[in-house]
Design an enzyme around this catalytic site. Sequence first.
Site, short mmCIF file in Angstrom:
data_model
loop_
_atom_site.label_atom_id
_atom_site.label_comp_id
_atom_site.label_asym_id
_atom_site.label_seq_id
_atom_site.Cartn_x
_atom_site.Cartn_y
_atom_site.Cartn_z
NE ARG A 242 42.18 35.06 42.65
CZ ARG A 242 43.28 35.04 41.87
NH1 ARG A 242 44.29 34.25 42.18
NH2 ARG A 242 43.35 35.80 40.79
CD GLU A 271 46.25 37.33 47.91
OE1 GLU A 271 46.22 36.12 48.17
OE2 GLU A 271 46.79 37.81 46.90
CG HIS A 289 49.01 36.07 44.81
ND1 HIS A 289 47.71 36.47 44.97
CD2 HIS A 289 49.05 35.43 43.61
CE1 HIS A 289 46.99 36.09 43.93
NE2 HIS A 289 47.79 35.45 43.09
C1 DGY Z 1 46.04 35.41 38.38
O1 DGY Z 1 46.39 35.69 37.23
O2 DGY Z 1 44.87 35.24 38.68
C2 DGY Z 1 47.08 35.24 39.40
O3 DGY Z 1 46.59 34.90 40.65
C3 DGY Z 1 47.98 36.44 39.49
O4 DGY Z 1 49.21 35.84 39.76
#
Ligand code: DGY
Length: 323
Positions: A242, A271, A289
């Site tokens: 993250r 983001e 992402h």
């Molecule tokens: C998640 O599943 O948390 C991812 O970041 C989405 O790709």
Amino acid sequence: MEKPRVLVTRRWPAEVERVLAARFNTTLNEEDNPLTEAELAAALINFDAVLPTVSDRLPSAIFDQPAMRTKILGNFGVGFNHIDVRAAQAAGIAVTNTPGVLTDCTADIALTLMLMAARRAGEGERQLRAGKWKGWCPTHMLGSQLAGKTLGIIGMGRIGKATARRAHFGFGMKIVFFNRSAVDDDETRAMKALQMKTINEVLAASDFVSLHCPGSAENRHLVDARRLAVMKPGAFLINTARGDVVDTTALVEELRSGSIAGAGLDVYEGEPSVPAGLTALENVVLLPHLGSATAETRTAMGMKVVENITAFFDGRDPPDRVA
Ligand code: DGY
């Protein structure tokens, strides 16, 4: 009996949308525009299930409204730091996620970023497309090799292990890691992965550091200026976890000064906006992402949500309940 009213906040793979539409009274977000907080608040009043994802924000205030109809949030994604799960739980709303099905896919992106950053792939492609490549020469755009180097994993869960496995067996890297609880299983033993007591020990020992810890208030800026300063000169930082796990301002400073060699990022604080400080730098690879972005994985994630809400409305325990 009436079918439960279900809202899907973004477009999902068509196959999953078809299953949802057959099983539930489903409302799709045809335009695929992210919902505002006010629209999400209204959804909690009008739908039995809301199926949000990482681009939605559900803070505690959103759960503080009378007459909410929603009984379950079937999150499309393994990370759920965009939902205040405690507040949801206090409001009597169950929350589920989609673990397991995006492990390989996300580990692949971590390796993609490691290779791209180490071998200057983004920089090279930009140079070529700009017509600035002057041809092969022995000192052109030299990068770093992965073989024989040490990869430090922060967070040795499913994705951390899958990344370590690829790096060790595929690229001949040594593995060290930090994990809050002890990890001692056949898989880590087979990789001869060494668990270290502190994050700083891992940072100091690693040529590449890959972050695989959850996003949470506790992990906000886990990698800050002080921790970046502990990294080896010439090391690389990879973040597929993250954005807010890393202090971006501090990272930009380190990358500018060259005290670490580079970074590979798939996630960002705030983001989809990405600071100009990052986009201006050559020694950072920036992906939008893409961690779980394969057709197979996104379909599997959607089917996990279907399983979770189906179980819930059938009166069974949803398999991936997190609150
Ligand atoms: C998640 O599943 O948390 C991812 O970041 C989405 O790709």
